[in-house]
Design an enzyme around this catalytic site. Structure first.
Site, mmCIF file in Angstrom:
data_model
loop_
_atom_site.group_PDB
_atom_site.id
_atom_site.type_symbol
_atom_site.label_atom_id
_atom_site.label_comp_id
_atom_site.label_asym_id
_atom_site.label_seq_id
_atom_site.Cartn_x
_atom_site.Cartn_y
_atom_site.Cartn_z
ATOM 1 C CE1 TYR A 40 -3.037 3.067 0.977
ATOM 2 C CE2 TYR A 40 -2.493 2.689 3.281
ATOM 3 C CZ TYR A 40 -3.119 3.440 2.306
ATOM 4 O OH TYR A 40 -3.817 4.552 2.669
ATOM 5 C CB ILE A 41 2.900 2.980 2.584
ATOM 6 C CG1 ILE A 41 1.731 2.900 3.578
ATOM 7 C CG2 ILE A 41 3.588 4.340 2.690
ATOM 8 C CD1 ILE A 41 2.148 2.854 5.049
ATOM 9 C CG LEU A 74 4.524 -10.069 -5.585
ATOM 10 C CD1 LEU A 74 4.203 -10.612 -6.992
ATOM 11 C CD2 LEU A 74 4.002 -8.639 -5.473
ATOM 12 C CE1 TYR A 92 4.182 -3.562 12.226
ATOM 13 C CE2 TYR A 92 3.019 -2.047 13.680
ATOM 14 C CZ TYR A 92 3.628 -2.315 12.468
ATOM 15 O OH TYR A 92 3.698 -1.333 11.500
ATOM 16 C CG PHE A 152 0.924 8.944 14.136
ATOM 17 C CD1 PHE A 152 2.299 9.198 14.056
ATOM 18 C CD2 PHE A 152 0.347 8.948 15.388
ATOM 19 C CE1 PHE A 152 3.065 9.453 15.194
ATOM 20 C CE2 PHE A 152 1.095 9.213 16.533
ATOM 21 C CZ PHE A 152 2.455 9.463 16.430
ATOM 22 C CG ASP A 202 -7.546 -0.739 20.349
ATOM 23 O OD1 ASP A 202 -6.489 -0.974 19.736
ATOM 24 O OD2 ASP A 202 -8.669 -1.121 19.957
HETATM 25 N N1 LIG Z 1 -0.373 1.095 6.994
HETATM 26 C C1 LIG Z 1 -0.121 1.802 8.100
HETATM 27 O O1 LIG Z 1 -0.986 2.520 8.624
HETATM 28 C C2 LIG Z 1 1.258 1.754 8.727
HETATM 29 C C3 LIG Z 1 1.507 2.509 9.874
HETATM 30 C C4 LIG Z 1 2.789 2.477 10.439
HETATM 31 C C5 LIG Z 1 3.788 1.735 9.846
HETATM 32 N N2 LIG Z 1 3.509 0.989 8.741
HETATM 33 C C6 LIG Z 1 4.595 0.212 8.119
HETATM 34 O O2 LIG Z 1 4.705 0.634 6.775
HETATM 35 C C7 LIG Z 1 5.125 -0.449 5.948
HETATM 36 C C8 LIG Z 1 4.180 -0.598 4.786
HETATM 37 O O3 LIG Z 1 2.861 -0.802 5.277
HETATM 38 P P1 LIG Z 1 1.678 -1.139 4.255
HETATM 39 O O4 LIG Z 1 0.401 -0.788 4.930
HETATM 40 O O5 LIG Z 1 2.003 -0.590 2.921
HETATM 41 O O6 LIG Z 1 1.807 -2.730 4.238
HETATM 42 P P2 LIG Z 1 1.585 -3.752 3.021
HETATM 43 O O7 LIG Z 1 1.349 -5.086 3.611
HETATM 44 O O8 LIG Z 1 0.569 -3.210 2.082
HETATM 45 O O9 LIG Z 1 3.005 -3.720 2.299
HETATM 46 C C9 LIG Z 1 4.096 -4.486 2.770
HETATM 47 C C10 LIG Z 1 4.702 -5.165 1.558
HETATM 48 O O10 LIG Z 1 5.876 -5.856 1.986
HETATM 49 C C11 LIG Z 1 5.910 -7.122 1.348
HETATM 50 N N3 LIG Z 1 6.728 -7.985 2.202
HETATM 51 C C12 LIG Z 1 6.477 -8.359 3.490
HETATM 52 N N4 LIG Z 1 7.503 -9.086 3.958
HETATM 53 C C13 LIG Z 1 8.424 -9.176 2.950
HETATM 54 C C14 LIG Z 1 9.715 -9.772 2.832
HETATM 55 N N5 LIG Z 1 10.265 -10.451 3.835
HETATM 56 N N6 LIG Z 1 10.375 -9.629 1.654
HETATM 57 C C15 LIG Z 1 9.829 -8.957 0.632
HETATM 58 N N7 LIG Z 1 8.628 -8.363 0.681
HETATM 59 C C16 LIG Z 1 7.930 -8.477 1.839
HETATM 60 C C17 LIG Z 1 4.457 -7.540 1.215
HETATM 61 O O11 LIG Z 1 4.239 -8.476 0.172
HETATM 62 C C18 LIG Z 1 3.791 -6.194 0.926
HETATM 63 O O12 LIG Z 1 3.712 -5.922 -0.455
HETATM 64 C C19 LIG Z 1 5.217 -1.663 6.878
HETATM 65 O O13 LIG Z 1 6.556 -1.794 7.281
HETATM 66 C C20 LIG Z 1 4.349 -1.272 8.058
HETATM 67 O O14 LIG Z 1 4.766 -1.916 9.240
HETATM 68 C C21 LIG Z 1 2.279 0.987 8.174
#
Ligand SMILES: NC(=O)c1ccc[n+]([C@@H]2O[C@H](COP(=O)([O-])OP(=O)(O)OC[C@H]3O[C@@H](n4cnc5c(N)ncnc54)[C@H](O)[C@@H]3O)[C@@H](O)[C@H]2O)c1
Length: 341
Positions: free
Chosen positions: A16-17, A38, A147, A175, A291
């Site tokens: 996503y991000i 993936l 986590y 956040f 929470d």
């Molecule tokens: N979404 C949020 O609100 C949020 C908030 C704080 C931090 N984060 C952090 O931001 C990052 C991205 O979050 P997101 O929501 O886009 O998550 P997401 O699950 O959409 O994206 C993570 C991606 O990493 C890939 N992945 C996971 N483990 C892997 C590995 N060992 N090797 C290769 N690829 C791998 C997954 O296939 C996925 O495409 C994460 O590290 C998450 O912890 C997210």
């Protein structure tokens, strides 16, 4: 032939991000290679034809070495991780393995190859239950789940690597990421989806029967939990700034990425009803363990260090594009991956 080191390795760039950041980087003409297993990512989220997607694990050192040899990366942006807080409590080793041990293997290859710029997806979950609000970087970091702990460990490892071999890193503590590209070409597609805004929208489209609200007796104005929702494109922008800061020789930094505006669960439900013109079916239930009542960022340090300020602070700016994505023919889902994980 010497390969110029301008390319950037983005791990988890099909998520996503990551995909929103990759799109912004590619739009700026930067050379980007995405490494994503993936497991949760979507190959169709990489929409720029100039971006190379490599399917594999960040802990696969032979693969990562071969990518460094081919591209001589100037920097790594590391999104890849698992991010289901509840699962991290029941299966902590899965999280310490993927979120802490795998990045160590990646860092080992970076050290070998002399790559010293690392942008890291950290999280407000590293603070745990905040000792004061809004949360500044001076707040204690006391994660209350594996986590958050798995991410805090990487922050500490990065600091040690800076001391030992000059790795400069930006730990960006997001956040609640929300929204998507306004053109609806890419968006948020987690499975399972646990994030509030998409779940409220799923309750509207009928994908889930109702939205369960956990707790209405918190010490907040309307009794529901308050969070800081930051638009995913604002997050992407902060990554570019962090990369540019480090690439120009800037020092390591750790900073919050949020709007500084707290929004309650009930306020999100109201915004969704206003934007969709539909009533959200809601079931109010008891509090969920772990929470905190309120998590709101003080984003002042990101402004000071990176000149970054969230450009969207109104929750309707997050809900609007998320609704465009969720109400499109794909209903907020990418087609199945063409490449298998
Ligand atoms: N979404 C949020 O609100 C949020 C908030 C704080 C931090 N984060 C952090 O931001 C990052 C991205 O979050 P997101 O929501 O886009 O998550 P997401 O699950 O959409 O994206 C993570 C991606 O990493 C890939 N992945 C996971 N483990 C892997 C590995 N060992 N090797 C290769 N690829 C791998 C997954 O296939 C996925 O495409 C994460 O590290 C998450 O912890 C997210």
């Amino acid at each position: 032939m010497t390969i110029p080191n301008t390319a950037i390795l983005v791990t988890g760039g099909a998520g996503y991000i990551g995909s929103h950041t990759v799109r912004l980087l590619a739009g700026l003409g930067r050379k980007v290679v995405v490494l994503d297993s993936l497991v949760f990512g979507h190959d169709r989220a990489i929409i720029d034809p100039d971006v190379e997607l490599v399917v594999g694990d960040v802990g696969d050192q032979d693969l990562v070495r071969s990518l460094f040899k081919k591209h001589n990366f100037a920097a790594v942006v590391h999104f890849a991780a698992y991010a289901y807080v509840g699962e991290s409590v029941t299966n902590p080793l899965k999280y310490y393995q993927n979120n802490t041990a795998e990045p160590i293997k990646l860092l080992q290859v970076m050290q070998e190859c002399g790559c010293k710029v690392f942008v890291f997806s950290s999280t407000c979950a590293t603070y745990g239950v905040p000792d004061k609000l809004p949360i500044t970087e001076a707040n204690q970091q006391n994660p209350i789940n594996p986590y958050g702990q798995s991410k805090l460990m990487v922050e500490k490892i990065l600091s040690d690597c800076d001391n030992a071999w000059g790795l400069r890193s930006a730990c960006l503590r997001y956040f609640n990421a929300s929204g998507c590209s306004p053109d609806g070409k890419i968006g948020e597609d987690h499975n399972p989806e646990t994030h509030l805004i998409p779940r409220v929208l799923m309750a509207v489209t009928g994908e889930i029967e109702y939205l369960e609200v956990f707790g209405t007796d918190y010490d907040t104005p309307d009794g529901t939990c308050i969070r800081d929702y930051i638009h995913v494109e604002d997050l992407a922008d902060a990554h570019i700034r962090a990369l540019d800061h480090l690439s120009a020789g800037g020092e390591s930094l750790r900073c919050n990425l949020g709007t500084g505006v707290g929004v309650s669960v009930k306020e999100i439900i109201s915004a969704v009803e206003e934007i969709t013109g539909k009533t959200v079916p809601v079931k109010y239930g008891p509090r969920r363990a772990g929470d905190p009542a309120s998590l709101v960022a003080d984003p002042a340090l990101a402004k000071e260090l990176l000149g970054w300020v969230a450009s969207r602070k109104n929750i309707r700016d997050m809900v609007g594009p998320a609704w465009t994505w969720m109400s499109a023919p794909n209903r907020g889902r990418y087609p199945p991956n063409l490449i298998s994980a």
